[in-house]
Structures are given as structure tokens and as C-alpha cells.
Design an enzyme around this catalytic site. Structure first.
Site, mmCIF file in Angstrom:
data_model
loop_
_atom_site.group_PDB
_atom_site.id
_atom_site.type_symbol
_atom_site.label_atom_id
_atom_site.label_comp_id
_atom_site.label_asym_id
_atom_site.label_seq_id
_atom_site.Cartn_x
_atom_site.Cartn_y
_atom_site.Cartn_z
ATOM 1 N N HIS A 215 7.960 9.458 -46.610
ATOM 2 C CA HIS A 215 8.358 8.769 -47.835
ATOM 3 C C HIS A 215 7.961 9.532 -49.091
ATOM 4 O O HIS A 215 8.596 9.414 -50.125
ATOM 5 C CB HIS A 215 7.852 7.331 -47.817
ATOM 6 C CG HIS A 215 8.678 6.496 -46.888
ATOM 7 N ND1 HIS A 215 8.369 6.350 -45.559
ATOM 8 C CD2 HIS A 215 9.863 5.865 -47.074
ATOM 9 C CE1 HIS A 215 9.309 5.625 -44.975
ATOM 10 N NE2 HIS A 215 10.223 5.314 -45.862
ATOM 11 N N ARG A 322 14.676 0.036 -51.962
ATOM 12 C CA ARG A 322 13.474 -0.073 -51.124
ATOM 13 C C ARG A 322 12.453 -0.952 -51.852
ATOM 14 O O ARG A 322 11.583 -0.457 -52.569
ATOM 15 C CB ARG A 322 12.884 1.310 -50.872
ATOM 16 C CG ARG A 322 13.704 2.197 -49.946
ATOM 17 C CD ARG A 322 12.995 3.533 -49.717
ATOM 18 N NE ARG A 322 13.473 4.242 -48.557
ATOM 19 C CZ ARG A 322 14.377 5.224 -48.584
ATOM 20 N NH1 ARG A 322 14.913 5.603 -49.715
ATOM 21 N NH2 ARG A 322 14.746 5.824 -47.477
ATOM 22 N N ARG A 359 16.656 -4.429 -49.841
ATOM 23 C CA ARG A 359 16.037 -4.493 -48.522
ATOM 24 C C ARG A 359 14.712 -5.233 -48.632
ATOM 25 O O ARG A 359 13.923 -4.962 -49.545
ATOM 26 C CB ARG A 359 15.794 -3.080 -47.984
ATOM 27 C CG ARG A 359 15.102 -3.122 -46.627
ATOM 28 C CD ARG A 359 14.958 -1.760 -46.029
ATOM 29 N NE ARG A 359 13.964 -0.967 -46.707
ATOM 30 C CZ ARG A 359 13.682 0.280 -46.363
ATOM 31 N NH1 ARG A 359 14.334 0.864 -45.374
ATOM 32 N NH2 ARG A 359 12.752 0.957 -47.004
ATOM 33 N N GLU A 458 17.826 0.895 -37.006
ATOM 34 C CA GLU A 458 16.941 2.063 -37.104
ATOM 35 C C GLU A 458 15.979 2.165 -35.928
ATOM 36 O O GLU A 458 15.112 3.031 -35.894
ATOM 37 C CB GLU A 458 16.194 2.087 -38.447
ATOM 38 C CG GLU A 458 15.507 0.805 -38.832
ATOM 39 C CD GLU A 458 14.891 0.868 -40.228
ATOM 40 O OE1 GLU A 458 14.801 1.952 -40.812
ATOM 41 O OE2 GLU A 458 14.479 -0.200 -40.717
ATOM 42 N N ASN A 481 16.560 7.857 -40.702
ATOM 43 C CA ASN A 481 15.219 8.457 -40.741
ATOM 44 C C ASN A 481 14.360 7.901 -39.614
ATOM 45 O O ASN A 481 13.705 8.633 -38.879
ATOM 46 C CB ASN A 481 14.526 8.158 -42.075
ATOM 47 C CG ASN A 481 15.357 8.593 -43.257
ATOM 48 O OD1 ASN A 481 16.195 9.470 -43.122
ATOM 49 N ND2 ASN A 481 15.146 7.981 -44.407
ATOM 50 N N ASP A 482 14.377 6.582 -39.501
ATOM 51 C CA ASP A 482 13.596 5.970 -38.433
ATOM 52 C C ASP A 482 14.301 6.085 -37.090
ATOM 53 O O ASP A 482 13.650 6.228 -36.057
ATOM 54 C CB ASP A 482 13.294 4.503 -38.764
ATOM 55 C CG ASP A 482 12.118 4.396 -39.704
ATOM 56 O OD1 ASP A 482 11.113 5.096 -39.469
ATOM 57 O OD2 ASP A 482 12.210 3.655 -40.697
ATOM 58 N N ARG A 492 7.811 11.028 -38.268
ATOM 59 C CA ARG A 492 8.554 11.642 -39.371
ATOM 60 C C ARG A 492 7.662 12.211 -40.455
ATOM 61 O O ARG A 492 8.111 12.987 -41.294
ATOM 62 C CB ARG A 492 9.546 10.625 -39.967
ATOM 63 C CG ARG A 492 8.894 9.417 -40.550
ATOM 64 C CD ARG A 492 9.897 8.303 -40.809
ATOM 65 N NE ARG A 492 10.410 8.329 -42.172
ATOM 66 C CZ ARG A 492 11.120 7.343 -42.713
ATOM 67 N NH1 ARG A 492 11.425 6.267 -41.998
ATOM 68 N NH2 ARG A 492 11.532 7.424 -43.945
ATOM 69 N N CYS A 529 22.183 4.838 -44.580
ATOM 70 C CA CYS A 529 21.349 4.930 -45.786
ATOM 71 C C CYS A 529 20.145 5.844 -45.579
ATOM 72 O O CYS A 529 19.305 5.985 -46.461
ATOM 73 C CB CYS A 529 20.906 3.542 -46.249
ATOM 74 S SG CYS A 529 19.869 2.702 -45.062
HETATM 75 C C1 PEP Z 1 15.630 4.983 -42.708
HETATM 76 O O1 PEP Z 1 14.756 4.739 -41.882
HETATM 77 O O2 PEP Z 1 16.538 5.803 -42.515
HETATM 78 C C2 PEP Z 1 15.615 4.295 -44.019
HETATM 79 C C3 PEP Z 1 16.615 4.424 -44.854
HETATM 80 O O3 PEP Z 1 14.527 3.567 -44.343
HETATM 81 P P1 PEP Z 1 13.135 4.224 -44.779
HETATM 82 O O4 PEP Z 1 13.368 5.699 -44.968
HETATM 83 O O5 PEP Z 1 12.695 3.551 -46.017
HETATM 84 O O6 PEP Z 1 12.257 3.938 -43.604
HETATM 85 MG MG MG Z 2 13.492 3.017 -42.113
#
Ligand code: PEP
Ligand code: MG
Length: 593
Positions: A215, A322, A359, A458, A481-482, A492, A529
Site C-alpha cells: 500500500h 479506499r 469501499r 480478491e 493485488n490481493d 505483496r 480495480c
Molecule cells: C486489490 O486488492 O487489488 C485492491 C484493489 O485492494 P487493495 O489494494 O486496497 O487491497
Molecule cells: Mg485488496
């Protein structure tokens, strides 16, 4: 001597500036420039703080002197003597003054900068006793910072976001003082720390730790400033005030660059500016593919006041707000319903009638609530109480957030997005909570608006069992991402396994493609996203899979739009199928569509 440090390229661009080393624990110290006319005032503020600490220690010494050896051991007095000596040290004071006079740093920033330099000298000492005096120095700094705080450090009227002019070649060679860009170097920065810097003076970031979709990296990208993370020993190798170049495309940090290297990077910076202004021409062009398919390009935001920038970047809405960033770095004081309502309303109004996807809070793992509190209590925080799990475990907090979002929905188009769902029980509880929030507002007679309800896909289980989500939700949003993290079992945020974090792994592509295909088959909207949505090397692939809605950092929107305008989905669809079915998608992608 020129030195190159390799890390992970996380936020594009080139920054050239002087290094500001900040210890992670000191990130929340105010960093701003003072006016040249206020130098004396700032030095006096520091002097006053120092004098009050001296008085405090002297008083302590006196009271220790009056105690017996049992209540106050001899070592205590000796320790206080050391503290007194350090706080009166002329060399330290002169160093701090230097940063105020020469660089126009505010007193707190000047003090912590000087402290970093001295702490390093202590680290290098052979003598263990002297090495341990570093802790005393830190305690002294802490006392002075507290005293400064009492003496009213305040950002108003200063220049936290003063824009620096770009240094000319000559500046860099002449080693000038003020008015050159600064780049921040820290061992680690939490997402909450990054928020502190969002309005700050820094032209780029370097951290020792972190992964591509940590993040911290995501916030750096959203700020659209060059950043390198996972640079391992950067904070030890770079010295305060060194000249550094951040190459955010290659993931390289160049320390003490030679004039030839500087010239080369200066050229690269200008090329990028040209590219930006070329892309700016696409701002008002609708995002439609060559074969006439309209594509929705949305923005990811962290704070309500990011909305105007998203609009300016050409976003047709917010695909991911977020909301957890409203909850972070508040020392446990979570925002109440009114504060949240105002924040969501601000974002909605900022988007001027375009839809905003809010979210619900997603804290945990690499997004701790408080930047000073890392989750050390749980072995695998990414697999623990995160996102919807956290919300369902604290119904009062969840209800507060849902009521605030529903109320804000009276002011515009709102989509409500739930992160990290996997189980049907979680779906059921979410729906019950939403109903309970509406009932509570009805009882209060308070106005609220309609929301479209979305589920984030995710967790691999959710992608595989996507039908369950399509039944209960109006739309889906794929958090790649997740999804990548959990599919490939790669943290990650961990740079040591960053090379295995692969958006093009066949399993990842199959899960993404399956989710898109299932949603389309049922006529439900689906968006990506995660960071994949803003990666121009993947735009054609996602279009080929049937994706028509992308949410990303505003800075990426025009580059993705350019890809969309050049794409023909008729040709991309069979090509994407071949890539997905391949053992080596990366290689297959090189083949023409
Ligand atoms: C993701 O996991 O791709 C996502 C958009 O949420 P975050 O990156 O905030 O976990
Ligand atoms: Mg996520």
C-alpha cells in the site's frame, strides 16, 4: 563516488534531488519550509524548547539528589547528567541551526535531520558504551520535540507543499542550498505515513522494504511521484543531503551522480514531460475501441479531496475509494458517523454527479490502523482479521460506516463495495447489516439514498465460486493485488518474494478471465480495480478477456485510454484466449493479436 542501488520500480518518473533521511518512527514530525524572514524566530523557538528541556532535566536532577540511593540509584543521576550534556552540546545545536538557516527547514525537521546524522555516527562507533548513547540522544530529541509541540508548531502560514523549481545542471554542480527538490528515504513507511507526505515537499520516495503492490507503493503511485521500494540497504548507504536520482521506471537509485549521468536523467525527465503533454490531448476523447466498444475509465482514490484531481485526469467516476485511509493514523480514535458522512459527501460532490464507489474499510495486513503499531501479534495478518472480516467482527463500527455511506448516497450516485468476501455467511451478514443500517436511519427519520452493492473478488475462492456473488450483488470489482497475493501465496509487501508476484501467471489470468466471463454472461457489470487495471502492458489482454471497466490511479488514465483507442476487441478476444491457455502467457503475449 557514484553508486547505484537496485530496488523495485513502483511509481514512474525521474526525481533528482537531495536526500532527506527520516527514521520511520519520526515520519509524523512536521516537515515544512519556513519563510527566510522567520529564520530568527524559528531558531528562537528551538532555543526556548531546548531551554525548557534543560530546566526540566535540572529539576529532575535536583529531586534525584534529594532522594536516597534506594529510590534513585546513582545511575539515574549519571544518566540525567549525560542528557544535560547532550542537550547543551553546541555542535548539535549548530547542526540544527544549519538546517534552519541554510535550508529553511522548520525546527522539528531540522532537529530530526541532525539527529539522523549523529545517530549514524554513533552507530559506527567501536566503543559499545558510546554506541549506546544513541538511545539517550533519541530521548533528548523526543523531549525537545515535545517542548516544540507545546510551543505551537503549526503548519498554517508555512509552505508544506512549496513547489520547487527543477534544478538546472548548474545548480546541481554548484551545490546550491535552498530551493532544490528533496527526496525522502526511509527504512519503511506505512500507508498512514504516506498520507502525511501527500501534501509534502518531497519529489520522490525510496524505502528499504515493500513490494510492488504494497500500500505504500500504491499511495506513491497515486501521488504520481517517482518511487523505488524494496531498495534494501538504501537508508544505510545514502547519507543525509546526498544528491540522488530516483529512476522510478527502472527501480534504480543513483547516489552522488556524475555530471554525465545527471545530464542523461535531465533529458529523460524532459522526455517524460513531453509524453505527458502529448497524452493530455486525449483528455476529452471518449474511451472507445477501434471496433466501437465503449470502455469506462475510473479513478482509485484514498481521500475525499483526491476527487477533483481524478476528475481533472479524465476519470468518469471513482471505481475505488479506499475508505480505510480515513481510519488510519488516528491513535485509535476512529471517525464517527458525522465525520465519515461529511468525507463521503465531499468525495461525491467532488465528482460532480459521476458515480463514486466507496469501499467499506479494509484495514489489517500491510494497512495497520496506526502507523506506529505494526501487527506483530498475528503470524499472518494478511490471512487474518482484515477487511470485511474486521467489519463483521465489530458490528458497531460497521453499522456506523454503513449509515454514513447510505446518508451520503442521498447526494449522488454511490456504489457500495465490500472487500475480501469469500463465504456465503459473510454475504448474508453483510446484507443483514446493510438492512439494519437502513432500518436505523428510518427509525431516526434521517434521509439516505439508494446504493448499488458490489463485491470485491480478491480471494481465489471467490473467483472460483463467483456465481454465489453474482446472485447477491449488483456488480463485481476484481482486486487483482490481493487476488495475485492469495493465488500465488506471495506476500505483496515482501520485497524478498517480489520476483514471484506475477500478474501473468496462468492461474491468475484464468481466475480473472473466469470472473469477467461469468459476470458478462449474467449481464452484470465487472471492473478491475487492482494495479493491473493501470498497467498499460495489460490493457489489451484485459480488453480481450471482455473487461470494459478499469479503475486505476488517475495519473494512468490517459495512458490506458491511448491503449483503448488503439485496440480492436474483435481481434483481441481470440488472442487473449490463446494467452490465457498458454503455459507461458508472457511469451504468448508477444504474438500478434
Ligand atoms: C486489490 O486488492 O487489488 C485492491 C484493489 O485492494 P487493495 O489494494 O486496497 O487491497
Ligand atoms: Mg485488496
Amino acid at each position: 563516488m557514484t553508486l547505484a542501488i537496485h530496488g523495485l520500480a513502483v511509481s514512474r518518473g525521474v526525481a533528482i534531488g537531495r536526500a532527506v533521511l527520516v527514521a520511520s518512527s519520526r515520519v509524523d514530525v512536521a516537515h515544512y519550509f519556513i519563510d527566510a524572514a522567520d529564520i530568527e524566530k524559528e531558531i528562537q523557538r528551538l532555543r526556548d524548547a531546548r531551554d525548557s528541556v534543560i530546566d526540566e532535566i535540572k529539576r529532575l536532577l535536583e529531586s534525584v539528589g534529594q532522594m536516597g540511593p534506594k529510590e534513585a540509584p546513582h545511575e539515574l543521576a549519571a544518566l540525567l547528567e549525560v542528557h544535560l550534556m547532550l542537550v547543551q552540546d553546541e555542535e548539535i545545536s549548530a547542526g540544527v541551526k544549519h538546517w534552519i538557516q541554510e535550508r529553511l527547514y522548520n525546527a522539528e525537521w531540522a532537529l530530526t535531520t541532525q539527529l539522523e546524522i549523529i545517530a549514524r555516527q554513533f552507530d559506527e562507533m567501536e566503543d559499545e558504551y558510546l554506541r549506546e548513547r544513541k538511545a539517550d540522544l533519541e530521548q533528548i530529541a523526543e523531549r525537545i520535540l515535545r517542548a516544540l509541540h507545546g510551543a505551537g508548531s503549526d503548519l498554517t502560514g508555512h509552505h508544506p507543499a512549496r513547489t520547487h523549481r527543477k534544478p538546472s545542471q548548474q545548480d546541481l554542480l554548484l551545490d546550491d542550498t535552498v530551493d532544490v527538490p528533496l527526496v525522502l528515504i526511509a527504512h519503511d513507511l506505512s500507508p498512514a505515513d504516506m498520507l502525511q507526505f501527500k501534501q509534502s515537499v518531497f519529489a520522490g520516495f525510496i524505502t528499504d522494504v515493500g513490494g510492488k503492490t504494497s500500500h505504500t507503493a500504491i499511495v506513491a503511485r497515486s501521488m504520481d511521484i517517482p518511487a523505488v521500494v524494496g531498495a534494501r540497504t538504501a537508508s544505510q548507504l545514502v547519507r543525509q543531503d546526498d544528491w540522488v536520482i530516483i529512476d522510478g521506471d527502472a527501480g534504480v537509485v543513483i547516489v552522488d551522480p556524475s555530471p554525465i549521468i545527471l545530464a542523461e536523467y535531465g533529458f529523460k525527465q524532459r522526455q517524460m514531460e513531453l509524453e505527458r503533454s502529448r497524452l493530455a490531448r486525449l483528455l476529452h476523447t471518449p474511451a472507445v475501441t477501434m471496433d466501437g466498444e465503449p470502455v469506462q475509465l475510473l479513478a482509485n482514490i484514498e481521500m475525499p479531496d483526491d476527487a477533483p484531481a481524478a476528475l481533472k485526469a479524465g476519470a468518469l467516476g471513482v471505481g475505488l475509494f479506499r475508505s480505510e485511509f480515513l481510519f488510519m493514523g488516528r491513535q485509535g480514535q476512529l471517525p464517527d458517523e458525522e465525520e465519515q458522512y461529511q468525507a463521503y459527501k465531499l468525495a461525491i460532490e467532488g465528482m460532480q454527479g459521476l458515480p463514486v464507489t466507496i469501499r467499506t474499510v479494509d484495514v489489517g495486513a500491510d494497512k495497520p490502523l496506526d502507523h506506529s503499531v505494526r501487527d506483530a501479534a498475528h503470524l499472518n495478518p494478511a490471512l487474518g482479521l482484515r477487511a470485511i472480516r474486521w467489519s463483521l467482527a465489530d458490528p458497531a463500527m460497521f453499522q456506523t460506516q454503513l449509515r454514513a455511506i447510505l446518508r451520503a448516497a442521498a447526494h449522488g450516485k454511490v456504489n457500495l463495495l465490500i472487500p475480501m468476501l469469500a463465504h456465503s455467511g459473510e454475504i448474508r451478514q453483510t446484507l443483514q447489516n446493510l438492512q439494519a443500517a437502513r432500518d436505523a436511519l428510518d427509525r431516526r427519520g434521517q434521509a439516505y439514498g439508494p446504493v448499488r452493492l458490489g463485491a470485491m473478488i480478491e480471494i481465489p475462492a471467490a473467483a472460483v465460486a463467483v456465481g454465489m456473488f453474482l446472485k447477491h450483488f449488483d456488480f463485481l470489482s476484481i482486486g487483482t493485488n490481493d487476488l495475485i497475493q492469495y493465488t500465488l501465496a506471495i506476500d505483496r509487501a515482501d520485497e524478498s518474494v517480489a520476483h514471484l508476484y506475477d500478474p501473468l501467471h496462468p492461474a491468475v489470468l484464468q481466475l480473472v478471465a473466469h470472473t469477467i466471463a461469468q459476470a458478462r454472461a449474467q449481464g452484470k457489470e465487472v471492473c478491475v480495480c487492482g494495479e493491473m487495471a493501470g498497467d498499460t502492458s495489460l490493457t489489451r489482454m484485459l480488453l480481450g478477456m471482455g473487461l470494459r471497466s478499469f479503475s486505476m490511479h488517475p495519473a494512468q488514465i490517459l495512458a490506458v485510454k491511448q491503449e483503448v483507442l488503439r485496440a480492436d476487441t474483435q481481434k483481441l478476444a481470440p488472442w487473449a484466449q490463446r494467452v490465457i491457455a498458454s503455459e507461458d502467457p508472457q511469451r504468448e503475449m508477444l504474438g500478434t493479436a
